[in-house]
Design an enzyme around this catalytic site. Structure first.
Site, PDB file in Angstrom:
ATOM      1  CG  ASN A 293      -4.238   6.315  11.329  1.00  0.00           C
ATOM      2  OD1 ASN A 293      -3.026   6.782  11.205  1.00  0.00           O
ATOM      3  ND2 ASN A 293      -4.731   4.911  11.333  1.00  0.00           N
TER       4      ASN A 293
ATOM      5  NE  ARG B  56      -1.078   3.187  12.671  1.00  0.00           N
ATOM      6  CZ  ARG B  56      -0.125   2.273  12.993  1.00  0.00           C
ATOM      7  NH1 ARG B  56       0.530   2.625  13.971  1.00  0.00           N
ATOM      8  NH2 ARG B  56      -0.021   1.105  12.640  1.00  0.00           N
TER       9      ARG B  56
ATOM     10  CE1 TYR C 182      -2.887   3.201   0.872  1.00  0.00           C
ATOM     11  CE2 TYR C 182      -1.927   3.163   3.081  1.00  0.00           C
ATOM     12  CZ  TYR C 182      -2.541   3.702   2.255  1.00  0.00           C
ATOM     13  OH  TYR C 182      -3.249   5.108   2.568  1.00  0.00           O
TER      14      TYR C 182
HETATM   15  N1  UDP Z   1      -6.372  -1.987  15.118  1.00  0.00           N
HETATM   16  C1  UDP Z   1      -6.896  -2.725  16.045  1.00  0.00           C
HETATM   17  N2  UDP Z   1      -7.982  -3.311  15.945  1.00  0.00           N
HETATM   18  C2  UDP Z   1      -8.981  -3.113  15.009  1.00  0.00           C
HETATM   19  C3  UDP Z   1      -8.546  -2.356  13.959  1.00  0.00           C
HETATM   20  C4  UDP Z   1      -7.132  -1.649  14.170  1.00  0.00           C
HETATM   21  O1  UDP Z   1      -6.056  -2.999  17.125  1.00  0.00           O
HETATM   22  O2  UDP Z   1     -10.153  -3.709  14.745  1.00  0.00           O
HETATM   23  C5  UDP Z   1      -5.041  -1.100  15.326  1.00  0.00           C
HETATM   24  C6  UDP Z   1      -4.164  -1.609  13.969  1.00  0.00           C
HETATM   25  O3  UDP Z   1      -3.534  -2.616  14.067  1.00  0.00           O
HETATM   26  C7  UDP Z   1      -3.395  -0.175  13.935  1.00  0.00           C
HETATM   27  C8  UDP Z   1      -4.337   0.752  14.794  1.00  0.00           C
HETATM   28  O4  UDP Z   1      -5.404  -0.111  15.388  1.00  0.00           O
HETATM   29  O5  UDP Z   1      -2.276  -0.271  14.749  1.00  0.00           O
HETATM   30  C9  UDP Z   1      -5.066   1.551  13.565  1.00  0.00           C
HETATM   31  O6  UDP Z   1      -5.622   0.871  12.440  1.00  0.00           O
HETATM   32  P1  UDP Z   1      -6.314   1.196  11.410  1.00  0.00           P
HETATM   33  O7  UDP Z   1      -6.816   0.203  10.456  1.00  0.00           O
HETATM   34  O8  UDP Z   1      -7.469   2.124  11.667  1.00  0.00           O
HETATM   35  O9  UDP Z   1      -5.575   2.339  10.287  1.00  0.00           O
HETATM   36  P2  UDP Z   1      -4.238   2.025   9.726  1.00  0.00           P
HETATM   37  O10 UDP Z   1      -3.115   2.786  10.828  1.00  0.00           O
HETATM   38  O11 UDP Z   1      -3.664   0.726   9.442  1.00  0.00           O
HETATM   39  O12 UDP Z   1      -4.445   2.935   8.478  1.00  0.00           O
END
Ligand code: UDP
Length: 323
Positions: free
Chosen positions: A170, A219, A141
């Protein structure tokens, strides 16, 4: 300005279209509705259902509508999916983007604002990260987005295109009318709120042994309306540039869940899961450049406002845009 918005039926794109109309612009939305929703398209926008990979259709749309600027949201944007199926990431984010750029060159449209990502940086040595952080993505990505940033650089030199790359952290939160509805929801905040609404039994916490104070990933959550306002400001730029769009504040998965418990007054059970491949432990923006050069200021991006607005939207739309 007449603005051609790819992905204008999607989460961030549809909120940006609201802000474009509020700022007095005209909008043509291009979306294949694979992630977007017809109901999210602003009623005043001209809507074209089309795919970025349909080069001829895109070329005809550019010729017919002759936009003065393009805001390019459409694309594949999930780290875990890109680790399973990289091919579609390169096809859509790189080849699809190229079709768009070529349609701009063919019709003399110069300005493009591109949805890039902090995932182009990979594992930063220092956080908060500014724009000079080396770009070494650790998932397809991030790599596909970096490739398109680089292509934009060459099109700027060769064809005089004026790209603004906005490297999102985010995106979260909702406007009064538009919010986050993915057909398969993988993002943290909506999943936390679905758990609060009883639509899911628990939130899965991916990784509790990361190199962060509480072991869960950190994040930088930015309200979708603040993200949208960066695009409106970027429309007036006359030279290429890259900018981080984040708040400078990082929150761990646990902190997000705790804050959501306070706002929703619900229990929100959690369950530990293995870390997701390709997930950096900590991503936080230094966004001074955006503030300095574009006069941008986040207004809605406290964690309370982000969660509060998303909670209000999900409660009003328990099935998102589905009837
Ligand atoms: N995450 C989590 N549980 C979920 C979805 C996400 O623990 O159901 C964690 C994920 O591993 C990351 C953070 O939350 O560390 C943010 O994830 P998200 O998918 O929202 O955004 P990304 O940073 O991947 O774009």
């Amino acid at each position: 300005m007449k603005v051609f918005v790819t992905g204008g039926a999607g989460y961030i794109g549809s909120v940006c279209v609201e802000e474009l109309f509020a700022a007095g612009h005209e909008v043509v939305v291009w979306d294949n509705l694979s992630e977007g929703h017809k109901a999210a398209v602003h009623p005043r926008a001209v809507f074209l259902q089309g795919d970025l990979l349909d080069r001829d259709l895109l070329m005809r749309a550019a010729q017919e509508h002759r936009p003065e600027a393009v805001i390019h949201f459409a694309g594949k944007a999930l780290v875990p999916e890109s680790m399973r199926d990289p091919s579609v990431y390169y096809r859509v984010n790189v080849s699809g983007g190229l079709n768009l750029l070529d349609s701009m060159v063919a019709t003399g449209c110069k300005k493009i604002i591109f949805s890039s990502t902090c995932a182009t940086y990979g594992l930063p040595e220092r956080v908060p990260m500014d724009e000079s952080t080396p770009q070494k993505p650790i998932n397809p990505y991030g790599h596909s987005k970096l490739m398109f940033e680089q292509i934009l650089g060459w099109y700027a030199q060769i064809h005089g295109v004026i790209p603004t790359c906005l490297r999102y952290f985010n995106a979260a939160g909702a406007s009064a009318e538009r919010g986050e509805h993915h057909r398969v929801e993988t993002h943290l905040i909506p999943n936390v709120l679905f758990t609060a609404m009883g639509q899911k039994p628990h939130v899965e916490v991916f990784g509790e042994q990361h190199a962060t104070p509480d072991g869960t990933c950190i994040r930088d959550y930015i309200h979708v309306r603040d993200l949208a306002s960066a695009h409106i400001l970027a429309l007036h730029r006359e030279q290429p540039g890259c900018f981080n769009v984040g708040t400078g504040n990082g929150f761990s998965v646990r902190q997000v869940i705790d804050a959501a418990r306070k706002i929703t007054q619900k229990e929100i059970p959690m369950q530990g899961r293995p870390a997701r491949p390709g997930d950096p432990p900590k991503l936080v923006a230094a966004s001074q450049k955006l503030q300095r050069e574009l006069g941008w200021k986040p207004v809605y991006s406290s964690l309370e406002q982000i969660l509060g607005s998303a909670w209000a939207w999900h409660q009003a739309h328990p099935r998102g845009y589905d009837r």
